[in-house]
Design a protein around this motif. Structure first.
Motif, mmCIF file in Angstrom:
data_model
loop_
_atom_site.group_PDB
_atom_site.id
_atom_site.type_symbol
_atom_site.label_atom_id
_atom_site.label_comp_id
_atom_site.label_asym_id
_atom_site.label_seq_id
_atom_site.Cartn_x
_atom_site.Cartn_y
_atom_site.Cartn_z
ATOM 1 N N ARG A 128 -7.109 -4.105 11.481
ATOM 2 C CA ARG A 128 -8.381 -3.871 12.169
ATOM 3 C C ARG A 128 -8.146 -3.362 13.589
ATOM 4 O O ARG A 128 -8.972 -2.633 14.147
ATOM 5 N N TYR A 129 -7.018 -3.737 14.177
ATOM 6 C CA TYR A 129 -6.739 -3.395 15.569
ATOM 7 C C TYR A 129 -5.669 -2.314 15.719
ATOM 8 O O TYR A 129 -5.544 -1.728 16.793
ATOM 9 N N VAL A 130 -4.898 -2.068 14.672
ATOM 10 C CA VAL A 130 -3.797 -1.102 14.752
ATOM 11 C C VAL A 130 -4.112 0.054 13.808
ATOM 12 O O VAL A 130 -3.882 -0.028 12.596
ATOM 13 N N SER A 131 -4.631 1.132 14.363
ATOM 14 C CA SER A 131 -5.111 2.235 13.527
ATOM 15 C C SER A 131 -3.983 3.017 12.878
ATOM 16 O O SER A 131 -4.217 3.760 11.916
ATOM 17 N N THR A 132 -2.750 2.874 13.372
ATOM 18 C CA THR A 132 -1.631 3.599 12.757
ATOM 19 C C THR A 132 -1.210 2.979 11.429
ATOM 20 O O THR A 132 -0.399 3.568 10.711
ATOM 21 N N ILE A 133 -1.738 1.808 11.091
ATOM 22 C CA ILE A 133 -1.556 1.257 9.744
ATOM 23 C C ILE A 133 -2.578 1.939 8.845
ATOM 24 O O ILE A 133 -3.782 1.754 9.000
ATOM 25 N N ARG A 134 -2.095 2.720 7.886
ATOM 26 C CA ARG A 134 -2.995 3.502 7.042
ATOM 27 C C ARG A 134 -3.295 2.829 5.707
ATOM 28 O O ARG A 134 -4.319 3.094 5.085
ATOM 29 N N ALA A 135 -2.384 1.983 5.246
ATOM 30 C CA ALA A 135 -2.596 1.226 4.011
ATOM 31 C C ALA A 135 -1.790 -0.057 4.125
ATOM 32 O O ALA A 135 -0.775 -0.101 4.833
ATOM 33 N N TRP A 136 -2.233 -1.106 3.408
ATOM 34 C CA TRP A 136 -1.556 -2.385 3.562
ATOM 35 C C TRP A 136 -1.895 -3.327 2.417
ATOM 36 O O TRP A 136 -2.896 -3.158 1.713
ATOM 37 N N GLN A 137 -1.039 -4.328 2.262
ATOM 38 C CA GLN A 137 -1.271 -5.390 1.286
ATOM 39 C C GLN A 137 -0.473 -6.616 1.712
ATOM 40 O O GLN A 137 0.727 -6.519 1.985
ATOM 41 N N LEU A 138 -1.134 -7.753 1.789
ATOM 42 C CA LEU A 138 -0.487 -9.041 2.047
ATOM 43 C C LEU A 138 -0.549 -9.844 0.759
ATOM 44 O O LEU A 138 -1.630 -10.056 0.207
ATOM 45 N N SER A 139 0.608 -10.298 0.281
ATOM 46 C CA SER A 139 0.669 -10.955 -1.024
ATOM 47 C C SER A 139 1.503 -12.222 -0.954
ATOM 48 O O SER A 139 2.485 -12.295 -0.206
ATOM 49 N N ARG A 140 1.109 -13.191 -1.756
ATOM 50 C CA ARG A 140 1.983 -14.325 -2.018
ATOM 51 C C ARG A 140 2.947 -13.939 -3.138
ATOM 52 O O ARG A 140 2.578 -13.220 -4.063
ATOM 53 N N VAL A 141 4.153 -14.436 -3.040
ATOM 54 C CA VAL A 141 5.230 -14.007 -3.928
ATOM 55 C C VAL A 141 5.212 -14.811 -5.222
ATOM 56 O O VAL A 141 5.085 -16.039 -5.208
ATOM 57 N N ASP A 142 5.359 -14.102 -6.348
ATOM 58 C CA ASP A 142 5.501 -14.760 -7.649
ATOM 59 C C ASP A 142 6.960 -15.104 -7.937
ATOM 60 O O ASP A 142 7.258 -16.153 -8.508
ATOM 61 N N GLU A 143 7.860 -14.204 -7.567
ATOM 62 C CA GLU A 143 9.285 -14.415 -7.826
ATOM 63 C C GLU A 143 10.091 -13.860 -6.660
ATOM 64 O O GLU A 143 9.854 -12.729 -6.220
ATOM 65 N N ALA A 144 11.027 -14.661 -6.158
ATOM 66 C CA ALA A 144 11.877 -14.239 -5.047
ATOM 67 C C ALA A 144 13.326 -14.212 -5.500
ATOM 68 O O ALA A 144 13.756 -15.053 -6.297
ATOM 69 N N ILE A 145 14.079 -13.244 -4.988
ATOM 70 C CA ILE A 145 15.517 -13.209 -5.225
ATOM 71 C C ILE A 145 16.214 -13.038 -3.884
ATOM 72 O O ILE A 145 15.648 -12.513 -2.929
ATOM 73 N N GLY A 146 17.444 -13.527 -3.827
ATOM 74 C CA GLY A 146 18.197 -13.471 -2.584
ATOM 75 C C GLY A 146 18.507 -14.864 -2.081
ATOM 76 O O GLY A 146 18.397 -15.857 -2.805
#
Length: 328
Positions: A248-266
């Motif tokens: 909302r405040y940073v116009s240089t972000i053109r697309a985005w997604q915040l997600s909770r992880v189903d599976e993590a590796i590492g």
């Protein structure tokens, strides 16, 4: 750029105000000065050193710009002695807070909120992001092999690119694949390609979600992080809301997604992934990093010198250039 002020407000235990101040000035202040901070004031309220009731000690530091603030905090966070100092004086402290501010006349009142797109209809897609470390002589070969494996898997979207300078714990190759559903991801067998002996480490996440988009970008960025399980649900929700409000405040972000992880590796049990497409590298390293919503609001969740910190493990910040839409 605007001068930045760091304000520590400490309620000291009864009779401990002077001991805290002495410890702060002798134990904390020298390192802070080495990190570029300038001490402006040490205020005591009320101006009586009680022996049977608390005092409020307010300490103000300054830095010449947001860039100087980032340089300071990037030096402080890997240094375990900084957080340890606060732990060592805990018995002198009833409560404390740290705020970051600037002068009222330095606030950019001309800045307006960026337009926010309407949520998309339809089912969430499945994302798979992999940050791949590769021995240097083999990177061109592995990059080519991963691109072929990605194409063979039939994703809706695919990015397989070398990471850009400035990535932190971001791997040498950034892979992002998007599929219609979990079955399509499973059929791709992409992770089989990560068994190449030249690959020394992989941090990755698989997750579901629906991106928001208001335009095209040329840089894809992924942030992998872990929220410990003991953090209360309402605190996790507040953290997620603040991350999600950044576009909302940073116009240089053109697309985005915040997600909770189903599976993590590492090596880390990643719980969240925050993806963005930026206009360009300058849009990431400039407006995104330098906007006060980042360094004065959201960053407190990552800062061991605040009492709001919940991200205690290292994060993976990785970005690369793209030739086409990733989250669109």
């Amino acid at each position: 750029m605007a001068e930045v002020f760091i304000i520590d407000r400490v309620v000291t235990a009864p009779g401990c105000a002077q001991t805290f101040i002495d410890s702060y000035l002798s134990g904390y202040a020298p390192g802070a000065r080495d990190r570029g901070m300038e001490l402006r004031d040490v205020l005591v309220s009320p101006p009586i050193l009680f022996d049977d009731r608390p005092n409020v000690v307010t300490i103000t530091w300054s830095l010449p710009s947001p860039q100087a603030w980032w340089q300071m905090t990037w030096r402080a966070r890997p240094d375990p002695t900084v957080a340890r100092w606060w732990e060592d004086v805990a018995e002198l402290v009833v409560e404390r807070s740290r705020n970051v501010a600037t002068r009222s006349q330095d606030i950019d009142r001309a800045e307006t909120s960026a337009p926010m797109p309407a949520p998309r209809n339809g089912s969430p897609t499945v994302g798979a992001t992999r940050l791949v470390d590769v021995v240097e002589p083999e990177r061109p070969r592995v990059l080519s092999a991963l691109r072929k494996a990605a194409e063979a898997g039939g994703p809706l979207r695919a990015v397989v690119e070398p990471t850009e300078s400035g990535s932190r714990n971001g791997g040498d190759i950034l892979v992002h694949l998007r599929f219609a559903d979990l079955n399509a991801w499973a059929r791709s067998n992409f992770d089989d390609a990560l068994r190449d002996p030249a690959i020394t480490n992989v941090n990755g996440v698989t997750y579901r979600g629906t991106p928001l988009c208001r335009g095209a970008g040329t840089v894809y960025r992924a942030l992998l992080l872990r929220v410990p399980p003991e953090v209360p649900a309402e605190q996790v929700s507040a953290f997620e809301q603040e991350l999600a409000m950044m576009p909302r405040y940073v116009s240089t972000i053109r697309a985005w997604q915040l997600s909770r992880v189903d599976e993590a590796i590492g090596t880390t049990g990643w719980t969240h992934v925050f993806e963005q497409e930026f206009t360009d590298v300058d849009g990431l390293m400039g407006p995104y990093l330098m906007h006060p919503v980042h360094w004065a609001v959201v960053d407190r969740w990552f800062d061991p010198e605040t009492t709001d910190m919940i991200i205690r493990d290292r994060v993976c910040h990785s970005f690369c250039r793209t030739d086409g839409p990733v989250l669109n």
